[in-house]
Design a protein around this motif. Sequence first.
Motif, mmCIF file in Angstrom:
data_model
loop_
_atom_site.group_PDB
_atom_site.id
_atom_site.type_symbol
_atom_site.label_atom_id
_atom_site.label_comp_id
_atom_site.label_asym_id
_atom_site.label_seq_id
_atom_site.Cartn_x
_atom_site.Cartn_y
_atom_site.Cartn_z
ATOM 1 N N ASN A 22 19.251 19.555 -2.509
ATOM 2 C CA ASN A 22 19.754 20.924 -1.562
ATOM 3 C C ASN A 22 20.930 21.642 -1.964
ATOM 4 O OD1 ASN A 22 17.867 19.983 -0.099
ATOM 5 N ND2 ASN A 22 18.981 19.251 1.488
ATOM 6 N N HIS A 23 22.050 21.048 -2.612
ATOM 7 C CA HIS A 23 23.175 21.662 -3.132
ATOM 8 C C HIS A 23 23.322 21.830 -4.444
ATOM 9 C CE1 HIS A 23 24.334 21.322 1.218
ATOM 10 N NE2 HIS A 23 24.053 20.294 1.180
ATOM 11 N N GLY A 24 22.342 21.746 -5.399
ATOM 12 C CA GLY A 24 22.412 22.178 -6.813
ATOM 13 C C GLY A 24 22.939 20.997 -7.606
ATOM 14 N N VAL A 25 23.174 19.890 -7.188
ATOM 15 C CA VAL A 25 23.515 18.704 -7.939
ATOM 16 C C VAL A 25 22.318 18.167 -8.417
ATOM 17 C CG1 VAL A 25 24.628 16.652 -8.003
ATOM 18 C CG2 VAL A 25 25.583 18.288 -6.294
ATOM 19 N N ALA A 26 22.250 17.858 -9.938
ATOM 20 C CA ALA A 26 21.055 17.719 -10.553
ATOM 21 C C ALA A 26 20.803 16.107 -10.363
ATOM 22 C CB ALA A 26 20.919 17.878 -11.944
ATOM 23 N N ARG A 27 19.622 15.686 -10.042
ATOM 24 C CA ARG A 27 19.340 14.290 -10.073
ATOM 25 C C ARG A 27 18.578 14.183 -11.319
ATOM 26 N NH1 ARG A 27 15.258 14.143 -5.049
ATOM 27 N NH2 ARG A 27 15.236 16.382 -5.303
ATOM 28 N N ARG A 28 18.426 12.962 -11.592
ATOM 29 C CA ARG A 28 17.716 12.479 -12.698
ATOM 30 C C ARG A 28 16.575 13.363 -12.935
ATOM 31 N NH1 ARG A 28 14.017 7.712 -14.200
ATOM 32 N NH2 ARG A 28 14.374 7.555 -16.572
ATOM 33 N N GLY A 29 16.330 14.133 -13.824
ATOM 34 C CA GLY A 29 15.352 14.808 -14.110
ATOM 35 C C GLY A 29 14.094 14.546 -14.518
ATOM 36 N N PRO A 30 12.934 15.132 -14.490
ATOM 37 C CA PRO A 30 11.441 14.642 -14.941
ATOM 38 C C PRO A 30 11.733 14.077 -16.299
ATOM 39 C CG PRO A 30 11.632 17.124 -14.477
ATOM 40 C CD PRO A 30 12.920 16.499 -14.194
ATOM 41 N N SER A 31 10.605 13.210 -16.513
ATOM 42 C CA SER A 31 10.362 12.948 -18.249
ATOM 43 C C SER A 31 9.834 14.011 -18.899
ATOM 44 C CB SER A 31 9.579 11.528 -18.080
ATOM 45 O OG SER A 31 8.550 11.806 -17.615
ATOM 46 N N ALA A 32 9.631 13.757 -20.152
ATOM 47 C CA ALA A 32 8.885 14.852 -20.949
ATOM 48 C C ALA A 32 7.635 14.953 -20.556
ATOM 49 C CB ALA A 32 9.071 14.376 -22.228
ATOM 50 N N ARG A 33 6.893 13.744 -20.221
ATOM 51 C CA ARG A 33 5.490 13.840 -19.832
ATOM 52 C C ARG A 33 5.323 14.387 -18.391
ATOM 53 N NH1 ARG A 33 3.028 7.730 -19.105
ATOM 54 N NH2 ARG A 33 2.750 8.167 -21.365
ATOM 55 N N GLN A 34 6.117 14.226 -17.523
ATOM 56 C CA GLN A 34 5.961 14.917 -16.241
ATOM 57 C C GLN A 34 6.271 16.296 -16.419
ATOM 58 O OE1 GLN A 34 9.170 12.697 -14.453
ATOM 59 N NE2 GLN A 34 8.058 11.514 -12.990
ATOM 60 N N ARG A 35 7.155 17.082 -17.367
ATOM 61 C CA ARG A 35 7.447 18.336 -17.619
ATOM 62 C C ARG A 35 6.041 18.834 -18.164
ATOM 63 N NH1 ARG A 35 12.704 16.774 -19.225
ATOM 64 N NH2 ARG A 35 11.936 16.757 -21.287
ATOM 65 N N ARG A 36 5.618 18.266 -19.081
ATOM 66 C CA ARG A 36 4.386 18.616 -19.698
ATOM 67 C C ARG A 36 3.355 18.902 -18.795
ATOM 68 N NH1 ARG A 36 5.951 15.761 -24.009
ATOM 69 N NH2 ARG A 36 4.566 13.797 -23.603
ATOM 70 N N ALA A 37 3.024 17.888 -17.661
ATOM 71 C CA ALA A 37 2.099 17.687 -16.642
ATOM 72 C C ALA A 37 2.077 19.077 -15.725
ATOM 73 C CB ALA A 37 2.139 16.367 -16.011
ATOM 74 N N THR A 38 3.456 18.985 -15.598
ATOM 75 C CA THR A 38 4.025 20.399 -14.555
ATOM 76 C C THR A 38 3.553 21.615 -15.049
ATOM 77 O OG1 THR A 38 5.777 18.912 -13.542
ATOM 78 C CG2 THR A 38 5.783 21.357 -13.135
ATOM 79 N N LEU A 39 4.003 21.610 -16.363
ATOM 80 C CA LEU A 39 3.670 22.873 -17.147
ATOM 81 C C LEU A 39 2.287 23.333 -17.010
ATOM 82 C CD1 LEU A 39 5.799 22.839 -20.358
ATOM 83 C CD2 LEU A 39 6.214 24.088 -18.037
ATOM 84 N N ALA A 40 1.340 22.027 -17.046
ATOM 85 C CA ALA A 40 -0.106 22.328 -17.104
ATOM 86 C C ALA A 40 -0.711 22.829 -15.709
ATOM 87 C CB ALA A 40 -0.776 21.193 -17.493
ATOM 88 N N TYR A 41 -0.160 22.585 -14.832
ATOM 89 C CA TYR A 41 -0.559 22.668 -13.248
ATOM 90 C C TYR A 41 0.252 24.054 -12.994
ATOM 91 C CZ TYR A 41 -2.781 18.352 -13.646
ATOM 92 O OH TYR A 41 -3.598 17.272 -14.265
ATOM 93 N N VAL A 42 1.361 24.568 -13.423
ATOM 94 C CA VAL A 42 1.989 25.695 -12.481
ATOM 95 C C VAL A 42 1.190 26.977 -12.988
ATOM 96 C CG1 VAL A 42 4.208 27.142 -12.635
ATOM 97 C CG2 VAL A 42 4.227 24.541 -12.712
ATOM 98 N N THR A 43 0.763 27.809 -11.977
ATOM 99 C CA THR A 43 0.086 29.171 -12.216
ATOM 100 C C THR A 43 0.912 29.916 -12.137
ATOM 101 O OG1 THR A 43 -0.208 29.100 -9.894
ATOM 102 C CG2 THR A 43 -1.873 27.830 -10.874
ATOM 103 N N PRO A 44 0.542 31.292 -12.857
ATOM 104 C CA PRO A 44 1.404 32.391 -12.729
ATOM 105 C C PRO A 44 1.859 32.897 -11.208
ATOM 106 C CG PRO A 44 -0.502 32.780 -14.434
ATOM 107 C CD PRO A 44 -0.855 31.318 -13.468
ATOM 108 N N GLU A 45 0.828 32.520 -10.466
ATOM 109 C CA GLU A 45 1.276 32.906 -8.946
ATOM 110 C C GLU A 45 2.406 31.883 -8.416
ATOM 111 O OE1 GLU A 45 -2.019 32.130 -9.779
ATOM 112 O OE2 GLU A 45 -2.806 34.236 -10.169
ATOM 113 N N LYS A 46 2.431 30.655 -8.799
ATOM 114 C CA LYS A 46 3.269 29.664 -8.321
ATOM 115 C C LYS A 46 4.843 30.190 -9.027
ATOM 116 C CE LYS A 46 4.984 26.018 -6.561
ATOM 117 N NZ LYS A 46 5.429 26.008 -4.965
ATOM 118 N N LEU A 47 4.768 30.525 -10.183
ATOM 119 C CA LEU A 47 5.767 30.961 -11.000
ATOM 120 C C LEU A 47 6.605 32.401 -10.136
ATOM 121 C CD1 LEU A 47 5.167 30.526 -14.707
ATOM 122 C CD2 LEU A 47 6.801 29.060 -13.205
ATOM 123 N N ALA A 48 5.671 33.076 -9.720
ATOM 124 C CA ALA A 48 6.076 34.400 -8.988
ATOM 125 C C ALA A 48 6.584 34.078 -7.926
ATOM 126 C CB ALA A 48 4.906 35.299 -9.118
#
Length: 196
Positions: A22-48
């Motif tokens: 909530n306050h902008g303090v980064a937690r342990r970020g997603p792994s490279a695999r999770q980032r690639r999987a997230t990239l695959a499911y993010v639609t242009p509408e979700k980005l907007a």
Amino acid sequence: MPDTLHASIVVMRAVRELSENNHGVARRGPSARQRRATLAYVTPEKLADLARLRRVRDLMDREYARALDVPTLARAALMSPAHFSRQFRAAYGETPYAYLMTRRVERAKALLRGGEMSVTDVCLAVGCTSLGSFSARFTQLVGETPTSYRARDHSALASVPGCIARELTRPEPTRFPRPMAPPPGRNEEALGAAAR
């Protein structure tokens, strides 16, 4: 190619924002695999939607002293109020009102540390219209009343740069434990013993 690069940058920012608390303090970020999987499911509408939510969050940070309510913020995000509230909470972990009040309390702490303004003047300066609601929220987030916070010695923060002082004094919700109800059956036993 530049459009693909721009979209990748926007997606990476969105993933980073979703992995922050909530306050902008980064937690342990997603792994490279999770980032690639997230990239695959993010639609242009979700980005907007994420871009509009970020703009509204920036609006709350800038215009915290204005009378901002959920319908006004939803209009700025081009969403219905209910959808906006759900999307904001999913993206940032708290409701729009809670985020706005946290920012207002953060600014109020800075004004109270100065000591020149009364609690009522600070309440009105940060955009709150009810002193009681402001004091209750301030106490909930900070752990002490605005009057006692103002009376404390803040000279230790005088030599600290503003950006660091803001991080050090950022309010975080204080979770008060709720009183637990007695287990079922105990009430009957207590009532029976009291009647004897």
